[in-house]
Scaffold this motif. Structure first.
Motif, PDB file in Angstrom:
ATOM      1  N   ILE A 103      21.220   2.603  40.932  1.00  0.00           N
ATOM      2  CA  ILE A 103      21.389   3.065  42.484  1.00  0.00           C
ATOM      3  C   ILE A 103      19.748   2.891  42.951  1.00  0.00           C
ATOM      4  O   ILE A 103      18.694   3.205  42.286  1.00  0.00           O
ATOM      5  N   ASP A 104      19.614   2.468  44.061  1.00  0.00           N
ATOM      6  CA  ASP A 104      18.092   2.217  44.812  1.00  0.00           C
ATOM      7  C   ASP A 104      18.114   3.200  46.117  1.00  0.00           C
ATOM      8  O   ASP A 104      18.949   3.100  46.760  1.00  0.00           O
ATOM      9  N   TYR A 105      17.262   4.199  45.943  1.00  0.00           N
ATOM     10  CA  TYR A 105      17.162   5.144  47.079  1.00  0.00           C
ATOM     11  C   TYR A 105      16.213   4.390  47.942  1.00  0.00           C
ATOM     12  O   TYR A 105      14.808   4.044  47.584  1.00  0.00           O
ATOM     13  N   LEU A 106      16.735   4.026  48.963  1.00  0.00           N
ATOM     14  CA  LEU A 106      15.721   3.460  50.157  1.00  0.00           C
ATOM     15  C   LEU A 106      15.097   4.447  51.028  1.00  0.00           C
ATOM     16  O   LEU A 106      13.963   3.788  51.591  1.00  0.00           O
ATOM     17  N   ARG A 107      15.370   5.536  51.252  1.00  0.00           N
ATOM     18  CA  ARG A 107      15.067   6.381  52.180  1.00  0.00           C
ATOM     19  C   ARG A 107      15.314   7.817  51.932  1.00  0.00           C
ATOM     20  O   ARG A 107      16.097   8.046  50.890  1.00  0.00           O
ATOM     21  N   PHE A 108      14.588   8.851  52.278  1.00  0.00           N
ATOM     22  CA  PHE A 108      15.073  10.200  52.125  1.00  0.00           C
ATOM     23  C   PHE A 108      16.424  10.414  52.556  1.00  0.00           C
ATOM     24  O   PHE A 108      16.359  10.193  53.777  1.00  0.00           O
ATOM     25  N   ALA A 109      17.144  11.049  52.245  1.00  0.00           N
ATOM     26  CA  ALA A 109      18.344  11.498  52.753  1.00  0.00           C
ATOM     27  C   ALA A 109      18.381  13.023  53.368  1.00  0.00           C
ATOM     28  O   ALA A 109      18.192  13.920  52.462  1.00  0.00           O
ATOM     29  N   GLU A 110      18.071  13.184  54.606  1.00  0.00           N
ATOM     30  CA  GLU A 110      17.810  14.415  55.216  1.00  0.00           C
ATOM     31  C   GLU A 110      18.980  15.106  54.992  1.00  0.00           C
ATOM     32  O   GLU A 110      20.059  14.905  54.730  1.00  0.00           O
ATOM     33  N   GLY A 111      18.635  16.266  55.487  1.00  0.00           N
ATOM     34  CA  GLY A 111      19.498  17.587  55.402  1.00  0.00           C
ATOM     35  C   GLY A 111      20.802  17.662  56.534  1.00  0.00           C
ATOM     36  O   GLY A 111      20.975  18.051  57.425  1.00  0.00           O
ATOM     37  N   LYS A 112      21.501  16.160  56.490  1.00  0.00           N
ATOM     38  CA  LYS A 112      22.799  15.924  57.295  1.00  0.00           C
ATOM     39  C   LYS A 112      23.765  15.237  56.286  1.00  0.00           C
ATOM     40  O   LYS A 112      23.623  14.800  55.425  1.00  0.00           O
ATOM     41  N   ASP A 113      25.170  15.436  57.106  1.00  0.00           N
ATOM     42  CA  ASP A 113      26.148  14.589  56.198  1.00  0.00           C
ATOM     43  C   ASP A 113      25.647  13.160  55.829  1.00  0.00           C
ATOM     44  O   ASP A 113      25.015  12.488  56.623  1.00  0.00           O
TER      45      ASP A 113
END
Length: 140
Positions: A89-99
């Protein structure tokens, strides 16, 4: 894939696999070579409480599930088996508190090895991508 098979696979993914049910995973589309699911944001899936962002391990788990679902969609027998060999897995951006929306696509289906690519989106923005390699064992 016929509609009856799609309905059975959706029921399996949403209601019968305990971790999917816990996450509230909902199938938007499923084919033999593609799947799209939505997972609603919840406070108990947060990894960074200071910024209210998704836990990366939760995202990886769902991406692995999306890749594996493609394998299950290609089962020819209920006795077929599937196991994860490798997951990147490559995390490209923060996953904000949204679906989050997760997509999986079949790259290669060999005699024993299946390869998939997965992506995670928030509002059309790519937040993570990955690759899954699975051991695919057909029943005799």
């Amino acid at each position: 894939m016929n509609e009856e098979t799609k309905k059975r696979l959706i029921r399996l993914a949403e209601e019968e696999i305990p971790i999917h049910k816990y996450f509230g995973l909902k199938v938007d589309r499923i084919e033999k070579e593609f799947i799209r699911v939505k997972v609603p944001f919840r406070e108990d899936l947060v990894g960074d409480i200071r910024t209210n962002r998704w836990h990366g391990g939760v995202m990886a788990t769902i991406m692995d599930s999306v890749g594996g679902a493609i394998g299950i969609a290609n089962f020819k027998s209920p006795e077929d088996k599937l196991a994860t060999i490798d997951l990147r897995i490559d995390y490209l951006r923060f996953a904000e508190g949204k679906d989050l929306i997760f997509e999986g696509k079949l790259v290669r289906m060999g005699n024993r090895i299946m390869v998939t690519k997965m992506k995670a989106f928030q509002e059309e923005i790519l937040v993570a991508e990955g690759k899954g390699v699975y051991n695919f064992i057909r029943a005799k």
